[in-house]
Design an enzyme around this catalytic site. Structure first.
Site, PDB file in Angstrom:
ATOM      1  N   SER A   5       0.935  -1.125  -0.189  1.00  0.00           N
ATOM      2  CA  SER A   5       0.006  -0.007  -0.040  1.00  0.00           C
ATOM      3  C   SER A   5       1.025   1.283   0.027  1.00  0.00           C
ATOM      4  O   SER A   5       1.564   1.487  -0.807  1.00  0.00           O
ATOM      5  CB  SER A   5      -0.781  -0.085   1.271  1.00  0.00           C
ATOM      6  OG  SER A   5      -2.030   0.838   0.966  1.00  0.00           O
TER       7      SER A   5
ATOM      8  N   ASP B  47      -9.000  -5.534  -5.594  1.00  0.00           N
ATOM      9  CA  ASP B  47      -8.436  -4.357  -4.819  1.00  0.00           C
ATOM     10  C   ASP B  47      -9.573  -3.054  -5.166  1.00  0.00           C
ATOM     11  O   ASP B  47      -9.300  -2.571  -6.089  1.00  0.00           O
ATOM     12  CB  ASP B  47      -7.085  -4.159  -4.802  1.00  0.00           C
ATOM     13  CG  ASP B  47      -6.576  -3.075  -3.751  1.00  0.00           C
ATOM     14  OD1 ASP B  47      -7.298  -2.465  -3.098  1.00  0.00           O
ATOM     15  OD2 ASP B  47      -5.416  -3.252  -3.520  1.00  0.00           O
TER      16      ASP B  47
ATOM     17  N   HIS C 210      -7.475  -5.893  -0.889  1.00  0.00           N
ATOM     18  CA  HIS C 210      -6.305  -5.026  -0.553  1.00  0.00           C
ATOM     19  C   HIS C 210      -5.453  -6.153   0.650  1.00  0.00           C
ATOM     20  O   HIS C 210      -5.532  -5.930   1.605  1.00  0.00           O
ATOM     21  CB  HIS C 210      -6.724  -3.723  -0.118  1.00  0.00           C
ATOM     22  CG  HIS C 210      -5.393  -2.761   0.250  1.00  0.00           C
ATOM     23  ND1 HIS C 210      -4.669  -2.459  -0.830  1.00  0.00           N
ATOM     24  CD2 HIS C 210      -4.906  -2.208   1.099  1.00  0.00           C
ATOM     25  CE1 HIS C 210      -3.867  -1.389  -0.613  1.00  0.00           C
ATOM     26  NE2 HIS C 210      -4.042  -1.149   0.729  1.00  0.00           N
TER      27      HIS C 210
END
Length: 615
Positions: A187, A292, A320
């Site tokens: 991320s 995601d 995610h």
């Protein structure tokens, strides 16, 4: 309950490949020969050359280091630069850094230190400026964020200055480092790895971006449409536990630069790493979930396309999620070989073989020679009156009425007048969608503002990962396994996750959004004249998906997808010129003669909601 796997048990055989004066065969893997409990644990503060908090002093960022104390030669570095080490945590168990009473680092989140330090690596965890113990302010992907890590790479190579304290202190050098650095992270952390690689900094040998952003514009905006959240909010979140610094001015810069109209401006250009992908010298091992909805998949697709380096990719069915939590054994093995090759110079062949590994069904993976698929062809699909979708020329018009209260799942199951559905009809053979699609529309709005959204949908029953569930496709159990050595303050054991699956009657495999007012320029929207036709092209999310025999591929076009974007000031009716409306879809397989799409049987489906948390 804990079970200890071989991957986490110290071997007794010495790895002699890098000991001077010792004859040996070419090594195949580094071995855990160093005592993790005796490792050096220290913090160095590196001057990054910015003054983000405006206190008149150059900002120094904290680099927490753990490295083998017994090493007789220099060691390479695995680095994870993050803003989350005190505010939000890392990994599925939200681990935070911890320190002893003297400020010496004790807990290093994730398994990288436990596994790799015994194998002859240093692990360096960097607090981005303005977070945890670093000075300065977060600028959400800007120069300060990127330099927080880039300058540490420079310091590891003798090109920047490090200090023994946040202020004052004495100069510290990295005489223990080979200068070879590999950056990794999920991320925001992986995003910084992308940003640093895009500078072309010397010494960065490889990056492993996991579910990472490649352009911050595309995280907050989409072809002029807005997702409803902004970077100043994220900055305040990561700065929250770093007291004594005034970041109001920097946060105001973020707020003003992220204009509400959705235009691509200077703030976004400064945070667009895709435009500098040609500068990347490091190899890339990329991982992303094709479902995601936080860091949407356009990020990996456009980044991947811009790279001209050795690279491999894993694409899961998750949202995610880190591959450590859906394919743990294989991921750790791959990371081990990857870092050994690019940081230690081990000739293990990890760079060879299939370029992509793709999850086709939960826990069922296939290797693919290339991504996008080697035999994919950009195919123009055209919507026809009556609801068919095919390659033949089309004519006529069709209209929908924008309803910002409805979202994509309603469009699939019961679109009514809010969206238009076009289908290939039942497929006689499998059809693979592999790459990034784009939709071109010629649309006539009835009002002075209009949004556009488009979906590619696999119409047919399947068992998929429940990516819209709380675990985004995984269920975390109570049993742990261990990956490396533990100490009293740093446990190498993590809970095992399994696939969270769900039966569905359709799968949305790609989606995209746009503001029609940006038809001529992404940098400046233009007023729309009701009753005038405008042509606009916008991208859909990157993917790799097989629509199986017996299913149908559908294109759905509507106005505001209320699951993700903000509606226009004046929602109205939009008419499409079908002769000048099409989708360019990267396909491997044959599109059959167009026919109306099959009706859904009313069974279960996966509700899809946009996410605004970046962890």
């Amino acid at each position: 309950m804990r079970s200890r796997l071989a991957g986490g048990v110290l071997a007794t055989i010495l790895f002699t490949a890098f000991l001077p004066g010792v004859a040996h065969a070419a090594p195949r893997a580094s071995e855990p020969v160093y005592d993790y409990a005796k490792a050096v644990r220290e913090t160095v503060w590196v001057d990054i050359g910015h003054d983000g908090d405006g206190d008149g002093k150059p900002d120094r960022v904290a680099a927490d280091i753990v490295r083998p104390s017994e090493a007789t030669s220099r060691v390479p570095v695995i680095m994870d630069a993050s803003p989350y080490y005190s505010c939000c945590g890392r990994g599925n168990e939200s681990e935070l850094k911890s320190y002893d009473s003297a400020g010496k680092p004790v807990k290093f989140p994730l398994f990288y230190d436990n596994y790799f330090v015994p194998r002859g690596y240093a692990v360096v965890l960097v607090d981005l400026a303005g977070t945890n113990r670093s000075a300065g302010c977060a600028d959400v992907g800007g120069a300060s964020d990127v330099d927080s890590a880039r300058k540490v790479v420079d310091w590891l190579n003798g090109r920047a200055t490090g200090y023994s304290a946040k202020t004052g202190g004495s100069a510290v050098t990295a005489g223990w480092s080979t200068g070879n650095v590999g950056m990794i992270g999920k991320s925001y952390d992986g995003t910084i790895a992308n940003g640093v690689a895009a500078t072309g900094v010397a010494g960065l040998k490889t990056i492993v971006p996991i579910s990472a952003i490649s352009s911050w514009y595309d995280y907050y905006r989409s072809d002029g449409a807005t997702f409803g959240f902004n970077p100043d909010g994220l900055a305040q979140t990561v700065e929250a536990r770093n007291s004594g610094q005034n970041c109001a001015a920097q946060n105001q810069v973020l707020k003003q630069g992220a204009t509400a109209d959705g235009d691509y401006g200077p703030l976004w250009a400064d945070r667009d790493y895709v435009t500098h992908a040609g500068n990347v010298r490091a190899s890339v091992l990329l991982s992303h979930g094709v479902n995601d909805l936080n860091v949407k998949t356009i990020h990996f697709g456009q980044w991947w396309s811009g790279l001209n380096v050795e690279k491999k990719i894993w694409l899961s069915q998750t949202g995610h999620v880190d591959p450590f939590d859906y394919r743990r054994d294989g991921w750790v093995d791959l990371l081990h070989r990857w870092f050994d090759h690019y940081l230690l110079g081990v000739d293990n062949g990890v760079q060879n073989g299939p370029q992509a590994s793709v999850e086709r069904q939960p826990d069922q993976w296939v290797d693919q020679s290339a991504y996008p698929a080697a035999n994919e062809v950009a195919t123009t699909l055209r919507p026809h009156t009556g609801g068919s979708l095919g390659t033949a020329a089309a004519s006529g018009t069709a209209s929908f009425t924008d309803n910002p209260n409805l979202g994509e799942d309603t469009w699939v199951t019961n679109p009514g007048s809010a969206a238009l559905t076009y289908s290939t009809g039942t497929l006689k053979t499998d059809l693979q969608v592999s790459g990034t699609s784009a939709v071109t529309v010629t649309a006539t709005p009835s009002t002075a503002s209009a949004r556009l959204s488009a979906l590619l949908v696999d119409l047919g029953p399947a068992t998929i990962r429940n990516f819209a569930g709380s675990g985004e496709g995984i269920k975390t159990g109570t049993t742990e396994n261990c990956w490396g050595s533990s100490t009293a303050g740093d446990d190498a054991c993590y809970r095992i996750a399994s696939a969270d699956v769900k039966k569905v009657n359709y799968t949305i495999l790609s989606r995209g959004w746009a503001d029609l007012a940006n038809y001529a320029s992404l940098s400046q929207e233009r007023p729309l004249t009701p009753g005038t036709a405008y042509t606009m092209t916008f991208d859909l999310a990157s993917t790799d998906h097989i629509v199986p025999k017996g299913h149908a591929l559908a294109l759905i076009i509507g106005g505001t997808d209320g699951s993700f974007i903000r509606g226009p000031a004046q929602p109205g009716r939009v008419t499409l010129d079908l002769a000048r409306t099409s989708a360019s879809v990267p396909l491997a397989g044959v599109v059959p003669a167009a026919a109306t799409h099959p009706a859904l049987d009313g069974g279960a489906f996966v509700p899809s909601q946009g996410r605004a948390d970046l962890r």
